[in-house]
Design a protein around this motif. Structure first.
Motif, PDB file in Angstrom:
ATOM      1  N   LEU A   1      -0.905  13.577 -28.686  1.00  0.00           N
ATOM      2  CA  LEU A   1      -1.574  14.353 -27.332  1.00  0.00           C
ATOM      3  C   LEU A   1      -2.626  13.343 -26.919  1.00  0.00           C
ATOM      4  O   LEU A   1      -2.701  12.954 -25.845  1.00  0.00           O
ATOM      5  N   VAL A   2      -3.741  13.006 -27.729  1.00  0.00           N
ATOM      6  CA  VAL A   2      -4.733  12.159 -27.298  1.00  0.00           C
ATOM      7  C   VAL A   2      -4.244  10.951 -26.875  1.00  0.00           C
ATOM      8  O   VAL A   2      -4.921  10.459 -25.742  1.00  0.00           O
ATOM      9  N   ILE A   3      -3.585  10.231 -27.455  1.00  0.00           N
ATOM     10  CA  ILE A   3      -3.153   8.642 -27.108  1.00  0.00           C
ATOM     11  C   ILE A   3      -2.338   8.848 -25.837  1.00  0.00           C
ATOM     12  O   ILE A   3      -2.509   7.825 -24.851  1.00  0.00           O
ATOM     13  N   ALA A   4      -1.344   9.654 -25.617  1.00  0.00           N
ATOM     14  CA  ALA A   4      -0.595   9.609 -24.511  1.00  0.00           C
ATOM     15  C   ALA A   4      -1.330  10.290 -23.260  1.00  0.00           C
ATOM     16  O   ALA A   4      -1.228   9.779 -22.068  1.00  0.00           O
ATOM     17  N   ALA A   5      -2.346  11.005 -23.485  1.00  0.00           N
ATOM     18  CA  ALA A   5      -3.323  11.699 -22.240  1.00  0.00           C
ATOM     19  C   ALA A   5      -4.082  10.395 -21.934  1.00  0.00           C
ATOM     20  O   ALA A   5      -4.053  10.194 -20.742  1.00  0.00           O
ATOM     21  N   LEU A   6      -4.767   9.973 -22.820  1.00  0.00           N
ATOM     22  CA  LEU A   6      -5.696   8.683 -22.640  1.00  0.00           C
ATOM     23  C   LEU A   6      -5.095   7.772 -21.717  1.00  0.00           C
ATOM     24  O   LEU A   6      -5.517   7.171 -20.839  1.00  0.00           O
ATOM     25  N   THR A   7      -3.889   7.224 -22.292  1.00  0.00           N
ATOM     26  CA  THR A   7      -2.998   5.994 -21.828  1.00  0.00           C
ATOM     27  C   THR A   7      -2.667   6.489 -20.514  1.00  0.00           C
ATOM     28  O   THR A   7      -2.737   5.552 -19.283  1.00  0.00           O
ATOM     29  N   TYR A   8      -2.195   7.620 -20.218  1.00  0.00           N
ATOM     30  CA  TYR A   8      -1.781   8.003 -18.785  1.00  0.00           C
ATOM     31  C   TYR A   8      -2.888   8.070 -17.760  1.00  0.00           C
ATOM     32  O   TYR A   8      -2.647   7.545 -16.770  1.00  0.00           O
ATOM     33  N   TRP A   9      -4.044   8.578 -18.348  1.00  0.00           N
ATOM     34  CA  TRP A   9      -5.238   8.358 -17.468  1.00  0.00           C
ATOM     35  C   TRP A   9      -5.633   7.058 -17.087  1.00  0.00           C
ATOM     36  O   TRP A   9      -6.000   6.945 -15.870  1.00  0.00           O
ATOM     37  N   ILE A  10      -5.640   6.181 -17.988  1.00  0.00           N
ATOM     38  CA  ILE A  10      -5.917   4.917 -17.654  1.00  0.00           C
ATOM     39  C   ILE A  10      -4.860   4.191 -16.662  1.00  0.00           C
ATOM     40  O   ILE A  10      -5.440   3.562 -15.712  1.00  0.00           O
ATOM     41  N   LEU A  11      -3.882   4.610 -16.649  1.00  0.00           N
ATOM     42  CA  LEU A  11      -2.707   3.555 -16.026  1.00  0.00           C
ATOM     43  C   LEU A  11      -2.632   4.219 -14.703  1.00  0.00           C
ATOM     44  O   LEU A  11      -2.159   3.588 -13.668  1.00  0.00           O
ATOM     45  N   ALA A  12      -2.861   5.673 -14.516  1.00  0.00           N
ATOM     46  CA  ALA A  12      -2.258   6.127 -13.490  1.00  0.00           C
ATOM     47  C   ALA A  12      -3.364   6.605 -12.496  1.00  0.00           C
ATOM     48  O   ALA A  12      -3.230   7.048 -11.276  1.00  0.00           O
ATOM     49  N   ARG A  13      -4.691   6.706 -13.025  1.00  0.00           N
ATOM     50  CA  ARG A  13      -5.645   6.984 -12.096  1.00  0.00           C
ATOM     51  C   ARG A  13      -5.649   6.461 -10.655  1.00  0.00           C
ATOM     52  O   ARG A  13      -6.287   7.107  -9.906  1.00  0.00           O
ATOM     53  N   ARG A  14      -5.588   5.025 -10.707  1.00  0.00           N
ATOM     54  CA  ARG A  14      -5.613   4.371  -9.465  1.00  0.00           C
ATOM     55  C   ARG A  14      -4.358   4.840  -8.598  1.00  0.00           C
ATOM     56  O   ARG A  14      -4.813   5.132  -7.561  1.00  0.00           O
ATOM     57  N   THR A  15      -3.462   4.887  -9.103  1.00  0.00           N
ATOM     58  CA  THR A  15      -2.100   5.199  -8.317  1.00  0.00           C
ATOM     59  C   THR A  15      -2.181   6.765  -7.665  1.00  0.00           C
ATOM     60  O   THR A  15      -1.987   6.951  -6.552  1.00  0.00           O
ATOM     61  N   ILE A  16      -2.530   7.555  -8.328  1.00  0.00           N
ATOM     62  CA  ILE A  16      -2.796   9.124  -7.981  1.00  0.00           C
ATOM     63  C   ILE A  16      -3.964   9.179  -6.998  1.00  0.00           C
ATOM     64  O   ILE A  16      -3.623   9.913  -6.107  1.00  0.00           O
ATOM     65  N   ASN A  17      -4.915   8.562  -7.080  1.00  0.00           N
ATOM     66  CA  ASN A  17      -5.941   8.870  -6.302  1.00  0.00           C
ATOM     67  C   ASN A  17      -5.554   8.018  -4.942  1.00  0.00           C
ATOM     68  O   ASN A  17      -6.271   8.478  -4.002  1.00  0.00           O
ATOM     69  N   LYS A  18      -4.816   6.837  -4.873  1.00  0.00           N
ATOM     70  CA  LYS A  18      -4.424   6.309  -3.724  1.00  0.00           C
ATOM     71  C   LYS A  18      -3.262   6.969  -2.994  1.00  0.00           C
ATOM     72  O   LYS A  18      -2.906   6.296  -1.785  1.00  0.00           O
ATOM     73  N   THR A  19      -2.589   8.217  -3.694  1.00  0.00           N
ATOM     74  CA  THR A  19      -1.495   8.779  -2.930  1.00  0.00           C
ATOM     75  C   THR A  19      -1.965   9.272  -1.582  1.00  0.00           C
ATOM     76  O   THR A  19      -2.889  10.198  -1.628  1.00  0.00           O
ATOM     77  N   PRO A  20      -1.286   9.077  -0.525  1.00  0.00           N
ATOM     78  CA  PRO A  20      -1.792   9.613   0.922  1.00  0.00           C
ATOM     79  C   PRO A  20      -1.795  11.006   0.796  1.00  0.00           C
ATOM     80  O   PRO A  20      -0.575  11.576   0.291  1.00  0.00           O
ATOM     81  N   THR A  21      -2.606  11.805   1.159  1.00  0.00           N
ATOM     82  CA  THR A  21      -2.562  13.221   1.372  1.00  0.00           C
ATOM     83  C   THR A  21      -1.510  13.740   2.143  1.00  0.00           C
ATOM     84  O   THR A  21      -0.727  14.703   1.799  1.00  0.00           O
ATOM     85  N   ALA A  22      -0.844  13.076   3.032  1.00  0.00           N
ATOM     86  CA  ALA A  22       0.226  13.313   3.832  1.00  0.00           C
ATOM     87  C   ALA A  22       1.515  13.676   3.190  1.00  0.00           C
ATOM     88  O   ALA A  22       2.349  14.401   3.467  1.00  0.00           O
ATOM     89  N   LEU A  23       1.417  12.750   1.861  1.00  0.00           N
ATOM     90  CA  LEU A  23       2.781  12.877   1.154  1.00  0.00           C
ATOM     91  C   LEU A  23       2.613  14.020   0.042  1.00  0.00           C
ATOM     92  O   LEU A  23       3.677  14.400  -0.476  1.00  0.00           O
ATOM     93  N   LEU A  24       1.491  14.688   0.144  1.00  0.00           N
ATOM     94  CA  LEU A  24       1.261  15.875  -0.980  1.00  0.00           C
ATOM     95  C   LEU A  24       1.912  17.276  -0.276  1.00  0.00           C
ATOM     96  O   LEU A  24       1.526  17.484   0.767  1.00  0.00           O
ATOM     97  N   SER A  25       2.856  17.582  -0.959  1.00  0.00           N
ATOM     98  CA  SER A  25       3.173  19.150  -0.486  1.00  0.00           C
ATOM     99  C   SER A  25       2.720  20.097  -1.180  1.00  0.00           C
ATOM    100  O   SER A  25       2.445  19.925  -2.593  1.00  0.00           O
ATOM    101  N   GLU A  26       2.180  21.430  -0.769  1.00  0.00           N
ATOM    102  CA  GLU A  26       1.770  22.495  -1.470  1.00  0.00           C
ATOM    103  C   GLU A  26       2.301  23.599  -0.583  1.00  0.00           C
ATOM    104  O   GLU A  26       2.314  23.953   0.424  1.00  0.00           O
TER     105      GLU A  26
END
Length: 437
Positions: free
Chosen positions: A410-435
């Motif tokens: 749990l800890v290793i996967a969550a930490l690794t994912y947060w490190i690798l994905a935080r820039r990509t997810i933050n850059k995702t254009p709002t227009a692509l997000l559907s809710e």
């Protein structure tokens, strides 16, 4: 809540409680492991259920946000193998119950009798899905209600025979083995149910409270699991047979109860397996495998029959169950960590169109390195800490057999994912997000 309560009220849940006793835990230790393991695992199911109403799709489809549509196919394979394992476990119990009934009728469990019993019951298992998924779900609901009454009656018959004082002080296991028991309880319940969380909650209204979805899903599974597993541990403290959990029941329960109980158990487990066969097909579709429903049912049933033959003729049921649940942890712990971390990072907002894995949809992309790398590293670390009946990781050996595969994964996967994905997810254009909401 009642959907999860009904789904988890089965003979299989009682058997998990007995499994803990086979590890050498005394009754008090078993009760503590059962409560702690379920307290840690069922919130994971609750959190994995929150996305369903907003996205309107299944859990593994939502997982594509972390792995990419093509990367998500690997999860489909893992999910299919997981369901085949649970189907086989249920079918083994069906065959054990059938052999016990035949034995009471004067027909000994010789190898030819075992083979004929497996083939006949596999044939019935093969035919049941033809009645349709809706019919199977309705039958399962009724059987769950009947079983709730049967388990209360079973508790009334069994508990007075348990010497709780002796069972609480006799034997006992080390702290290392206690961690193994907690890991198995987590794997048997909330952790293994988490990939199905949104499969059920997606039918709820889109504006339903996420906190309510998480709470009722978690409580609906937690309460029956704790009660039935404690009943299983209590029963095992006076009837434990390391080869299987069924054949010892006639020794402690009256015949007027055992015979209808075993018949009811056989029918309900066959019905439950039929609904799992449908879910198994969904997982194969997620994996990109084109297979007809009939073909999928045939493949799963044959695999279940082969595994059951191995269990009935040689291997201990509990040893097989221990190995299966242990190996399950290796992919489930990292997956649920990545799934929940991704949900928190994107605040529950998904690009629904990009989750689709349809031919020609180039915009959906293929693989996401962040999810794939975090999953691989989490699985590696989980394997290093795993202690099962068939494999003991090097770090588990160094700590006298302690099983920390779940928290480490749990800890290793969550930490690794947060490190690798935080820039990509933050850059995702709002227009692509559907809710939806």
């Amino acid at each position: 809540m009642f959907l999860w309560a009904g789904t988890t009220t089965t003979v299989f849940t009682v058997v998990y409680g007995a499994l803990v006793v086979t590890l050498g835990l005394n009754f008090i230790q078993a009760v503590v492991a059962i409560i702690l393991g379920n307290l840690l695992a069922y919130p994971l199911l609750g959190l994995a259920s929150v996305q369903g109403p907003k996205t309107g799709t299944t859990t593994l489809t939502v997982s594509r946000a972390s792995y990419g549509p093509k990367g998500g196919r690997i999860l489909g394979v893992f999910g299919w193998l997981t369901l085949v394992g649970f189907e086989a476990g249920g079918f083994i119990l069906v065959v054990f119950a059938g052999l016990t009934l035949l034995d009471r009728a004067g027909i000994s469990s010789t190898p030819p009798v075992q083979i004929v019993t497996i083939v006949v019951l596999a044939g019935i298992q093969l035919l049941l899905p033809l009645f349709g998924h809706a019919a199977m779900m309705k039958l399962q609901k009724y059987f769950s209600a009947i079983f709730a009454v049967a388990f209360v009656l079973m508790a009334v018959l069994v508990l007075p025979k348990v010497d709780f004082a002796a069972a609480s002080v006799t034997g006992g296991a080390s702290l290392s083995m206690f961690t193994v028991a907690v890991a198995l309880i987590m794997a048997s319940g909330g952790l293994s149910w988490a990939p199905a969380g949104s499969n059920f909650s997606r039918y709820l209204p889109q504006n339903v409270s996420g906190r309510a979805v998480a709470f009722y899903a978690a409580v609906g599974g937690f309460v029956p699991y704790v009660l039935l597993q404690i009943l299983g541990a209590a029963t095992a403290s006076i009837t434990l047979d390391v080869s299987d959990p069924i054949s010892g029941l006639p020794g402690v329960l009256p015949a007027w109860f055992v015979v209808p109980y075993l018949i009811l158990a056989m029918v309900s487990l066959l019905v439950q397996n039929s609904t799992n066969l449908y879910s198994s097909g969904l997982n194969l579709q997620t994996a990109g495998v084109k297979v007809s429903r009939v073909g999928m049912v045939l493949v799963d049933t044959v695999l279940c029959a082969v595994i059951t033959y191995v269990a009935v003729t040689g291997e201990s049921f509990y040893a097989l169950l221990n190995a299966f649940l242990g190996l399950l942890v290796i992919w489930l712990a990292p997956w649920v960590a990545i799934y929940i971390t991704d949900w928190l990072m994107r605040r529950g907002r998904y690009d629904l169109a990009a989750l689709a894995d349809e031919p020609g949809r180039k915009r959906a992309g293929g693989y996401r390195l962040s999810g794939m790398a975090a999953q691989a590293l989490g699985m590696l670390v989980s394997g290093l800490w795993l202690n099962s009946s068939t494999y003991v990781g090097p770090l588990a050996k160094l700590t006298n057999g302690a099983d920390l595969s779940i928290p480490a994964g749990l800890v290793i996967a969550a930490l690794t994912y947060w490190i690798l994905a935080r820039r990509t997810i933050n850059k995702t254009p709002t227009a692509l997000l559907s809710e939806h909401a």
